[in-house]
Design a protein around this motif. Structure first.
Motif, mmCIF file in Angstrom:
data_model
loop_
_atom_site.group_PDB
_atom_site.id
_atom_site.type_symbol
_atom_site.label_atom_id
_atom_site.label_comp_id
_atom_site.label_asym_id
_atom_site.label_seq_id
_atom_site.Cartn_x
_atom_site.Cartn_y
_atom_site.Cartn_z
ATOM 1 N N SER A 8 52.970 -30.928 -70.032
ATOM 2 C CA SER A 8 54.252 -31.381 -69.491
ATOM 3 C C SER A 8 55.072 -30.252 -68.873
ATOM 4 O O SER A 8 56.060 -30.516 -68.188
ATOM 5 C CB SER A 8 55.071 -32.057 -70.585
ATOM 6 O OG SER A 8 55.375 -31.142 -71.633
ATOM 7 N N ALA A 29 62.202 -32.251 -80.089
ATOM 8 C CA ALA A 29 63.342 -33.102 -79.746
ATOM 9 C C ALA A 29 63.620 -34.036 -80.915
ATOM 10 O O ALA A 29 62.718 -34.342 -81.703
ATOM 11 C CB ALA A 29 63.038 -33.887 -78.487
ATOM 12 N N SER A 34 69.738 -28.038 -73.800
ATOM 13 C CA SER A 34 70.194 -29.389 -73.471
ATOM 14 C C SER A 34 70.285 -29.508 -71.955
ATOM 15 O O SER A 34 70.929 -28.678 -71.311
ATOM 16 C CB SER A 34 71.561 -29.673 -74.097
ATOM 17 O OG SER A 34 71.484 -29.598 -75.502
ATOM 18 N N GLU A 57 64.310 -30.540 -66.726
ATOM 19 C CA GLU A 57 64.431 -31.994 -66.717
ATOM 20 C C GLU A 57 65.105 -32.441 -68.019
ATOM 21 O O GLU A 57 65.011 -31.750 -69.032
ATOM 22 C CB GLU A 57 63.044 -32.636 -66.608
ATOM 23 C CG GLU A 57 62.246 -32.179 -65.404
ATOM 24 C CD GLU A 57 60.802 -32.642 -65.473
ATOM 25 O OE1 GLU A 57 60.387 -33.187 -66.518
ATOM 26 O OE2 GLU A 57 60.073 -32.466 -64.459
ATOM 27 N N PRO A 58 65.795 -33.591 -67.991
ATOM 28 C CA PRO A 58 66.406 -34.083 -69.237
ATOM 29 C C PRO A 58 65.392 -34.180 -70.385
ATOM 30 O O PRO A 58 65.763 -33.984 -71.549
ATOM 31 C CB PRO A 58 66.938 -35.459 -68.839
ATOM 32 C CG PRO A 58 67.244 -35.321 -67.383
ATOM 33 C CD PRO A 58 66.156 -34.431 -66.839
ATOM 34 N N GLU A 59 64.139 -34.451 -70.057
ATOM 35 C CA GLU A 59 63.101 -34.555 -71.082
ATOM 36 C C GLU A 59 62.792 -33.214 -71.747
ATOM 37 O O GLU A 59 62.084 -33.154 -72.749
ATOM 38 C CB GLU A 59 61.810 -35.120 -70.483
ATOM 39 C CG GLU A 59 61.896 -36.576 -70.020
ATOM 40 C CD GLU A 59 62.701 -36.748 -68.738
ATOM 41 O OE1 GLU A 59 63.203 -37.874 -68.502
ATOM 42 O OE2 GLU A 59 62.840 -35.760 -67.977
ATOM 43 N N ASP A 60 63.291 -32.121 -71.188
ATOM 44 C CA ASP A 60 63.089 -30.798 -71.786
ATOM 45 C C ASP A 60 64.107 -30.507 -72.885
ATOM 46 O O ASP A 60 64.026 -29.470 -73.553
ATOM 47 C CB ASP A 60 63.197 -29.709 -70.720
ATOM 48 C CG ASP A 60 62.111 -29.801 -69.674
ATOM 49 O OD1 ASP A 60 62.423 -29.595 -68.477
ATOM 50 O OD2 ASP A 60 60.953 -30.086 -70.039
ATOM 51 N N THR A 61 65.068 -31.404 -73.067
ATOM 52 C CA THR A 61 66.067 -31.221 -74.115
ATOM 53 C C THR A 61 65.404 -31.190 -75.481
ATOM 54 O O THR A 61 64.686 -32.119 -75.856
ATOM 55 C CB THR A 61 67.108 -32.357 -74.066
ATOM 56 O OG1 THR A 61 67.823 -32.280 -72.834
ATOM 57 C CG2 THR A 61 68.087 -32.241 -75.223
ATOM 58 N N ALA A 62 65.623 -30.090 -76.197
ATOM 59 C CA ALA A 62 64.976 -29.905 -77.507
ATOM 60 C C ALA A 62 65.451 -28.589 -78.113
ATOM 61 O O ALA A 62 66.109 -27.789 -77.446
ATOM 62 C CB ALA A 62 63.452 -29.869 -77.356
ATOM 63 N N SER A 71 71.433 -34.970 -66.738
ATOM 64 C CA SER A 71 70.971 -35.472 -65.429
ATOM 65 C C SER A 71 72.116 -35.528 -64.426
ATOM 66 O O SER A 71 73.271 -35.374 -64.762
ATOM 67 C CB SER A 71 70.360 -36.866 -65.604
ATOM 68 O OG SER A 71 71.295 -37.739 -66.191
ATOM 69 N N LYS A 101 61.114 -36.722 -82.463
ATOM 70 C CA LYS A 101 59.776 -36.492 -81.905
ATOM 71 C C LYS A 101 59.072 -35.394 -82.683
ATOM 72 O O LYS A 101 59.695 -34.575 -83.361
ATOM 73 C CB LYS A 101 59.873 -36.121 -80.426
ATOM 74 C CG LYS A 101 60.399 -37.244 -79.546
ATOM 75 C CD LYS A 101 60.307 -36.870 -78.079
ATOM 76 C CE LYS A 101 60.758 -38.012 -77.191
ATOM 77 N NZ LYS A 101 60.650 -37.662 -75.742
ATOM 78 N N GLU A 157 56.104 -29.892 -80.368
ATOM 79 C CA GLU A 157 55.181 -29.826 -79.238
ATOM 80 C C GLU A 157 54.947 -28.375 -78.838
ATOM 81 O O GLU A 157 55.892 -27.586 -78.749
ATOM 82 C CB GLU A 157 55.796 -30.588 -78.051
ATOM 83 C CG GLU A 157 55.042 -30.511 -76.755
ATOM 84 C CD GLU A 157 55.811 -31.120 -75.598
ATOM 85 O OE1 GLU A 157 55.214 -31.340 -74.539
ATOM 86 O OE2 GLU A 157 57.029 -31.358 -75.739
#
Length: 123
Positions: free
Chosen positions: A63, A41, A120, A87-92, A123, A44, A47
């Motif tokens: 995660s 991301a 992308s 989830e929005p946190e999976d955007t990458a 939410s 960041k 990962e």
């Protein structure tokens, strides 16, 4: 020449699903190899998402456990990543990678990388 080409990324709403594919060509398959999905991301570090080896042994990042599934179809020379409950946190940007060295597989220092596919999640 080894080439890894990812596809399947896109823009989805939270809770949705995607299936990423990685077509592999020119890969020196042998008795020992590993392949994996990684993501990065903006701002960041890269990962590890999921990895699989020639025994179909899989491992996942904390995660994504329970939501992501890695699989391979050797007849099609394709690696897959099924992503559920996004989830929005999976955007990458998601990358596939591969190696045939047992050591590099173990330490996660993959030699071959694709160009990435963008995921992308809103939410």
């Amino acid at each position: 020449q080894v080439q890894l080409v990812e596809s399947g990324g896109g823009s989805v709403q939270a809770g949705g699903s995607l299936r990423l594919s990685c077509l592999v060509s020119g890969y020196p398959y042998g008795s020992q190899y590993c392949m994996g999905w990684f993501r990065q991301a903006p701002g960041k570090e890269r990962e590890k998402v999921a990895v699989i080896d020639n025994y179909d042994y899989t491992r996942y990042g904390d995660s994504v456990k329970g939501r992501f599934t890695i699989s391979q179809d050797n007849a099609k020379s394709t690696l897959y990543l099924q992503i559920n409950l996004l989830e929005p946190e999976d955007t990458a940007t998601y990358y596939c990678a591969a190696d045939i060295s047992q050591y590099r597989c173990r330490v996660g220092a993959y030699t071959y990388w694709g160009q990435g596919t963008q995921v992308s999640v809103s939410s």
